[in-house]
Design a protein around this motif. Sequence first.
Motif, mmCIF file in Angstrom:
data_model
loop_
_atom_site.group_PDB
_atom_site.id
_atom_site.type_symbol
_atom_site.label_atom_id
_atom_site.label_comp_id
_atom_site.label_asym_id
_atom_site.label_seq_id
_atom_site.Cartn_x
_atom_site.Cartn_y
_atom_site.Cartn_z
ATOM 1 N N ARG A 1 40.688 41.970 45.582
ATOM 2 C CA ARG A 1 41.600 41.541 46.645
ATOM 3 C C ARG A 1 42.435 40.324 46.245
ATOM 4 N NH1 ARG A 1 42.382 44.513 50.065
ATOM 5 N NH2 ARG A 1 40.259 44.941 50.684
ATOM 6 N N PHE A 2 41.863 39.383 45.483
ATOM 7 C CA PHE A 2 42.561 38.130 45.188
ATOM 8 C C PHE A 2 42.970 37.964 43.732
ATOM 9 C CE2 PHE A 2 40.080 37.039 48.999
ATOM 10 C CZ PHE A 2 41.122 36.676 49.824
ATOM 11 N N GLU A 3 42.260 38.639 42.830
ATOM 12 C CA GLU A 3 42.608 38.473 41.415
ATOM 13 C C GLU A 3 42.188 39.698 40.626
ATOM 14 O OE1 GLU A 3 40.463 35.184 39.693
ATOM 15 O OE2 GLU A 3 38.690 35.671 40.857
ATOM 16 N N PRO A 4 42.928 39.991 39.565
ATOM 17 C CA PRO A 4 42.584 41.127 38.713
ATOM 18 C C PRO A 4 41.247 40.904 38.010
ATOM 19 C CG PRO A 4 44.850 40.413 38.334
ATOM 20 C CD PRO A 4 44.190 39.361 39.175
ATOM 21 N N ALA A 5 40.593 41.999 37.656
ATOM 22 C CA ALA A 5 39.310 41.926 36.965
ATOM 23 C C ALA A 5 39.159 43.142 36.061
ATOM 24 C CB ALA A 5 38.161 41.851 37.963
ATOM 25 N N THR A 6 38.362 42.968 35.022
ATOM 26 C CA THR A 6 38.043 44.065 34.104
ATOM 27 C C THR A 6 36.857 44.854 34.664
ATOM 28 O OG1 THR A 6 36.431 42.780 32.853
ATOM 29 C CG2 THR A 6 38.753 42.661 32.126
ATOM 30 N N ILE A 7 36.595 45.997 34.078
ATOM 31 C CA ILE A 7 35.443 46.808 34.475
ATOM 32 C C ILE A 7 34.158 45.983 34.351
ATOM 33 C CG2 ILE A 7 34.018 48.798 33.825
ATOM 34 C CD1 ILE A 7 36.602 49.602 35.280
ATOM 35 N N THR A 8 34.022 45.226 33.274
ATOM 36 C CA THR A 8 32.826 44.401 33.075
ATOM 37 C C THR A 8 32.704 43.353 34.170
ATOM 38 O OG1 THR A 8 32.939 44.743 30.687
ATOM 39 C CG2 THR A 8 31.655 42.851 31.456
ATOM 40 N N GLN A 9 33.794 42.686 34.502
ATOM 41 C CA GLN A 9 33.770 41.665 35.555
ATOM 42 C C GLN A 9 33.451 42.282 36.914
ATOM 43 O OE1 GLN A 9 37.742 40.231 34.819
ATOM 44 N NE2 GLN A 9 37.022 38.468 33.632
ATOM 45 N N ILE A 10 34.038 43.424 37.180
ATOM 46 C CA ILE A 10 33.758 44.116 38.444
ATOM 47 C C ILE A 10 32.286 44.488 38.516
ATOM 48 C CG2 ILE A 10 34.194 46.246 39.746
ATOM 49 C CD1 ILE A 10 37.105 46.116 38.544
ATOM 50 N N ALA A 11 31.768 45.050 37.430
ATOM 51 C CA ALA A 11 30.352 45.457 37.403
ATOM 52 C C ALA A 11 29.434 44.270 37.689
ATOM 53 C CB ALA A 11 30.019 46.083 36.045
ATOM 54 N N GLU A 12 29.734 43.129 37.077
ATOM 55 C CA GLU A 12 28.907 41.936 37.290
ATOM 56 C C GLU A 12 28.979 41.460 38.732
ATOM 57 O OE1 GLU A 12 30.440 39.172 34.409
ATOM 58 O OE2 GLU A 12 29.433 40.191 32.739
ATOM 59 N N ARG A 13 30.168 41.441 39.297
ATOM 60 C CA ARG A 13 30.352 40.908 40.660
ATOM 61 C C ARG A 13 29.788 41.823 41.734
ATOM 62 N NH1 ARG A 13 36.507 38.862 39.590
ATOM 63 N NH2 ARG A 13 35.943 37.327 38.021
ATOM 64 N N VAL A 14 29.803 43.121 41.489
ATOM 65 C CA VAL A 14 29.305 44.065 42.489
ATOM 66 C C VAL A 14 27.837 44.419 42.238
ATOM 67 C CG1 VAL A 14 29.709 46.362 43.517
ATOM 68 C CG2 VAL A 14 31.633 44.965 42.850
ATOM 69 N N GLY A 15 27.353 44.135 41.031
ATOM 70 C CA GLY A 15 25.965 44.461 40.707
ATOM 71 C C GLY A 15 25.787 45.910 40.303
ATOM 72 N N LEU A 16 26.708 46.406 39.499
ATOM 73 C CA LEU A 16 26.676 47.797 39.033
ATOM 74 C C LEU A 16 26.560 47.843 37.514
ATOM 75 C CD1 LEU A 16 29.726 49.381 40.914
ATOM 76 C CD2 LEU A 16 27.324 49.827 41.366
ATOM 77 N N ALA A 17 26.156 48.980 37.002
ATOM 78 C CA ALA A 17 26.256 49.238 35.568
ATOM 79 C C ALA A 17 27.738 49.437 35.248
ATOM 80 C CB ALA A 17 25.462 50.482 35.200
ATOM 81 N N LYS A 18 28.140 49.112 34.010
ATOM 82 C CA LYS A 18 29.544 49.260 33.629
ATOM 83 C C LYS A 18 30.036 50.692 33.802
ATOM 84 C CE LYS A 18 31.037 47.473 29.817
ATOM 85 N NZ LYS A 18 31.212 46.881 28.482
#
Length: 179
Positions: free
Chosen positions: A34-51
């Motif tokens: 919503r506020f800033e772009p992120a990579t798949i790795t960053q998204i996975a870390e922030r949401v608590g998912l596997a890449k």
Amino acid sequence: MLPEDLPETIHVTTDEQLRAVSNLTRHRIMAVLRFEPATITQIAERVGLAKGSSSYHVRLLERAGLVKVVRTRKVRGVTERYYAMAARTIALPDPGEGAPDVLMRHAVADLEASSAQSERHVGMAHLRLTDEQFAELGARLQALADEYRKLSDPTLPDTSLVFALFHPASRAREEGDAK
């Protein structure tokens, strides 16, 4: 920071888009973006998912036109993609009478998943308003949310604001019975 040229709103109109936003994991991914772009790795870390899971959900959102690649960079010979929302806001269709409201279900799930130690302000008020007061309150709530959205700082932790202004089903039945 999000790109300056993002459209203000995307209206969810297709079944593919509706399926994409109806999933709680994808809802949480969109909140990350919503506020800033992120990579798949960053998204996975922030949401608590596997890449791999993160990648799968982001691809579905991208195919539905809800997120997009906003920049790339080479890292050790691999192209790293940064994803962002495809618009500043997403407008969902009215779920229709008796249908589940996806947005409210996600909001309740996020509230229930939040830390019990975190600061919360949750309340409910029962009001009796004229149609004009109802419309005015809705407009004031939206204006207040818009005002604070402009003040949002992407370096701060997320805060969710959810509001619903509606006539409960019992009132609608009473009005129908009176006619």
